[in-house]
Design a protein around this motif. Structure first.
Motif, PDB file in Angstrom:
ATOM      1  N   CYS A  22       4.839  -4.823   1.708  1.00 27.39           N
ATOM      2  CA  CYS A  22       5.770  -4.263   2.664  1.00 27.39           C
ATOM      3  C   CYS A  22       5.035  -3.189   3.442  1.00 27.39           C
ATOM      4  CB  CYS A  22       6.995  -3.675   1.962  1.00 27.39           C
ATOM      5  SG  CYS A  22       8.170  -2.844   3.060  1.00 27.39           S
ATOM      6  N   ALA A  23       4.883  -3.411   4.718  1.00 25.81           N
ATOM      7  CA  ALA A  23       4.194  -2.467   5.579  1.00 25.81           C
ATOM      8  C   ALA A  23       5.167  -1.870   6.578  1.00 25.81           C
ATOM      9  CB  ALA A  23       3.040  -3.146   6.304  1.00 25.81           C
ATOM     10  N   ALA A  24       4.946  -0.630   6.899  1.00 28.35           N
ATOM     11  CA  ALA A  24       5.829   0.076   7.821  1.00 28.35           C
ATOM     12  C   ALA A  24       5.096   0.444   9.102  1.00 28.35           C
ATOM     13  CB  ALA A  24       6.390   1.332   7.174  1.00 28.35           C
ATOM     14  N   SER A  25       5.827   0.412  10.176  1.00 27.55           N
ATOM     15  CA  SER A  25       5.313   0.883  11.448  1.00 27.55           C
ATOM     16  C   SER A  25       6.332   1.819  12.071  1.00 27.55           C
ATOM     17  CB  SER A  25       5.022  -0.278  12.398  1.00 27.55           C
ATOM     18  OG  SER A  25       6.205  -1.002  12.698  1.00 27.55           O
ATOM     19  N   GLY A  26       5.848   2.711  12.900  1.00 29.80           N
ATOM     20  CA  GLY A  26       6.734   3.647  13.567  1.00 29.80           C
ATOM     21  C   GLY A  26       6.966   4.944  12.815  1.00 29.80           C
ATOM     22  N   ARG A  27       6.946   4.871  11.506  1.00 32.36           N
ATOM     23  CA  ARG A  27       7.167   6.042  10.665  1.00 32.36           C
ATOM     24  C   ARG A  27       6.713   5.741   9.255  1.00 32.36           C
ATOM     25  NH1 ARG A  27      13.077   8.770   9.356  1.00 32.36           N
ATOM     26  NH2 ARG A  27      12.305  10.685   8.355  1.00 32.36           N
ATOM     27  N   ALA A  28       6.076   6.695   8.652  1.00 33.60           N
ATOM     28  CA  ALA A  28       5.643   6.545   7.271  1.00 33.60           C
ATOM     29  C   ALA A  28       6.836   6.598   6.336  1.00 33.60           C
ATOM     30  CB  ALA A  28       4.643   7.639   6.916  1.00 33.60           C
ATOM     31  N   PHE A  29       6.759   5.851   5.241  1.00 31.78           N
ATOM     32  CA  PHE A  29       7.830   5.909   4.249  1.00 31.78           C
ATOM     33  C   PHE A  29       7.356   6.440   2.908  1.00 31.78           C
ATOM     34  CE2 PHE A  29       6.080   2.213   2.383  1.00 31.78           C
ATOM     35  CZ  PHE A  29       6.146   1.102   3.219  1.00 31.78           C
ATOM     36  N   ASN A  30       6.240   7.116   2.907  1.00 34.90           N
ATOM     37  CA  ASN A  30       5.720   7.680   1.677  1.00 34.90           C
ATOM     38  C   ASN A  30       6.657   8.704   1.050  1.00 34.90           C
ATOM     39  OD1 ASN A  30       3.368   6.156   1.775  1.00 34.90           O
ATOM     40  ND2 ASN A  30       2.180   7.766   2.777  1.00 34.90           N
ATOM     41  N   SER A  31       7.529   9.291   1.845  1.00 35.38           N
ATOM     42  CA  SER A  31       8.426  10.323   1.349  1.00 35.38           C
ATOM     43  C   SER A  31       9.803   9.795   0.984  1.00 35.38           C
ATOM     44  CB  SER A  31       8.573  11.434   2.389  1.00 35.38           C
ATOM     45  OG  SER A  31       7.332  12.075   2.636  1.00 35.38           O
ATOM     46  N   TYR A  32       9.932   8.488   0.862  1.00 31.21           N
ATOM     47  CA  TYR A  32      11.230   7.893   0.610  1.00 31.21           C
ATOM     48  C   TYR A  32      11.196   6.929  -0.556  1.00 31.21           C
ATOM     49  CZ  TYR A  32      11.850   9.763   5.281  1.00 31.21           C
ATOM     50  OH  TYR A  32      11.886  10.601   6.369  1.00 31.21           O
ATOM     51  N   ASN A  33      12.340   6.824  -1.227  1.00 30.64           N
ATOM     52  CA  ASN A  33      12.490   5.813  -2.260  1.00 30.64           C
ATOM     53  C   ASN A  33      12.483   4.433  -1.616  1.00 30.64           C
ATOM     54  OD1 ASN A  33      12.766   7.956  -3.985  1.00 30.64           O
ATOM     55  ND2 ASN A  33      14.848   7.457  -4.646  1.00 30.64           N
ATOM     56  N   MET A  34      11.856   3.496  -2.296  1.00 33.11           N
ATOM     57  CA  MET A  34      11.740   2.138  -1.789  1.00 33.11           C
ATOM     58  C   MET A  34      12.254   1.151  -2.825  1.00 33.11           C
ATOM     59  SD  MET A  34      10.294   2.583   1.199  1.00 33.11           S
ATOM     60  CE  MET A  34       9.825   0.894   1.586  1.00 33.11           C
ATOM     61  N   GLY A  35      12.655   0.001  -2.344  1.00 39.50           N
ATOM     62  CA  GLY A  35      13.116  -1.027  -3.253  1.00 39.50           C
ATOM     63  C   GLY A  35      12.806  -2.416  -2.753  1.00 39.50           C
ATOM     64  N   TRP A  36      12.719  -3.337  -3.692  1.00 34.86           N
ATOM     65  CA  TRP A  36      12.637  -4.756  -3.391  1.00 34.86           C
ATOM     66  C   TRP A  36      13.933  -5.419  -3.841  1.00 34.86           C
ATOM     67  CZ3 TRP A  36       9.168  -7.300  -0.495  1.00 34.86           C
ATOM     68  CH2 TRP A  36       7.920  -6.722  -0.282  1.00 34.86           C
ATOM     69  N   PHE A  37      14.490  -6.224  -2.970  1.00 33.09           N
ATOM     70  CA  PHE A  37      15.696  -6.990  -3.256  1.00 33.09           C
ATOM     71  C   PHE A  37      15.402  -8.462  -3.050  1.00 33.09           C
ATOM     72  CE2 PHE A  37      17.069  -2.788  -2.197  1.00 33.09           C
ATOM     73  CZ  PHE A  37      18.252  -2.562  -2.883  1.00 33.09           C
ATOM     74  N   ARG A  38      16.270  -9.293  -3.589  1.00 25.86           N
ATOM     75  CA  ARG A  38      16.152 -10.716  -3.331  1.00 25.86           C
ATOM     76  C   ARG A  38      17.537 -11.333  -3.234  1.00 25.86           C
ATOM     77  NH1 ARG A  38      13.625 -12.824  -9.126  1.00 25.86           N
ATOM     78  NH2 ARG A  38      15.528 -12.571 -10.400  1.00 25.86           N
ATOM     79  N   GLN A  39      17.593 -12.431  -2.514  1.00 28.83           N
ATOM     80  CA  GLN A  39      18.848 -13.143  -2.366  1.00 28.83           C
ATOM     81  C   GLN A  39      18.576 -14.640  -2.337  1.00 28.83           C
ATOM     82  OE1 GLN A  39      21.238 -12.048   1.039  1.00 28.83           O
ATOM     83  NE2 GLN A  39      23.102 -12.756   0.014  1.00 28.83           N
ATOM     84  N   ALA A  40      19.194 -15.335  -3.257  1.00 28.12           N
ATOM     85  CA  ALA A  40      19.098 -16.781  -3.318  1.00 28.12           C
ATOM     86  C   ALA A  40      20.311 -17.388  -2.627  1.00 28.12           C
ATOM     87  CB  ALA A  40      19.024 -17.250  -4.766  1.00 28.12           C
ATOM     88  N   PRO A  41      20.204 -18.611  -2.132  1.00 31.74           N
ATOM     89  CA  PRO A  41      21.344 -19.245  -1.463  1.00 31.74           C
ATOM     90  C   PRO A  41      22.578 -19.273  -2.355  1.00 31.74           C
ATOM     91  CG  PRO A  41      19.354 -20.504  -1.071  1.00 31.74           C
ATOM     92  CD  PRO A  41      19.013 -19.466  -2.104  1.00 31.74           C
ATOM     93  N   GLY A  42      23.701 -18.859  -1.799  1.00 32.87           N
ATOM     94  CA  GLY A  42      24.945 -18.868  -2.538  1.00 32.87           C
ATOM     95  C   GLY A  42      25.116 -17.733  -3.516  1.00 32.87           C
ATOM     96  N   LYS A  43      24.168 -16.825  -3.566  1.00 29.58           N
ATOM     97  CA  LYS A  43      24.237 -15.707  -4.488  1.00 29.58           C
ATOM     98  C   LYS A  43      24.177 -14.391  -3.732  1.00 29.58           C
ATOM     99  CE  LYS A  43      22.075 -18.193  -8.323  1.00 29.58           C
ATOM    100  NZ  LYS A  43      20.968 -18.188  -9.319  1.00 29.58           N
ATOM    101  N   GLU A  44      24.660 -13.349  -4.373  1.00 32.21           N
ATOM    102  CA  GLU A  44      24.633 -12.032  -3.762  1.00 32.21           C
ATOM    103  C   GLU A  44      23.249 -11.411  -3.869  1.00 32.21           C
ATOM    104  OE1 GLU A  44      29.276 -10.792  -4.699  1.00 32.21           O
ATOM    105  OE2 GLU A  44      27.705  -9.281  -4.660  1.00 32.21           O
TER     106      GLU A  44
END
Length: 119
Positions: A22-44
């Motif tokens: 995950c790369a960021a442009s426009g602003r650094a996100f080193n000072s923020y909490n980050m997360g990975w999410f996933r979504q499968a078809p038909g699921k939340e």
């Protein structure tokens, strides 16, 4: 304006590995909490892993012991190393950040990257 871009998804056999970035442009996100999410078809949408500004991590039970979230402050990037992949890991994976006060919700998102695990 911050842009988050995920990469590294693809097709892999069960038991294989992938590393998402995950790369960021426009602003650094080193000072923020980050997360990975996933979504499968038909699921939340499901929270996969989080990493705090200080590097503390948490994982969903389904991926604990197999996935590792990390961040590279110099590269302003966040990674998700996925090992021992299972077909049930198949989903679109999203990178997200908590960038707005009170920093309790993920308000900045990437476009997602597809991960497909074959049996």
């Amino acid at each position: 304006q911050v842009q988050l871009v995920e990469s590294g998804g693809g097709l892999v056999q069960a038991g294989g590995s992938l590393r998402l970035s995950c790369a960021a442009s426009g602003r650094a996100f080193n000072s923020y909490n980050m997360g990975w999410f996933r979504q499968a078809p038909g699921k939340e949408r499901e929270l996969v892993a989080t990493i705090t500004v200080g590097g503390g991590t948490n994982y969903a039970d389904a991926v604990k012991g197999r996935f590792t979230i990390s961040r590279d402050y110099a590269k302003n990037s966040v990674y998700l190393q996925m090992n021992s992949l299972k077909p049930e890991d198949t989903a679109v994976y999203y990178c997200a950040a908590r960038m707005s006060p009170p920093f309790t919700s993920y308000d900045t998102w990437g476009q997602g990257t597809q991960v497909t695990v074959s049996s």
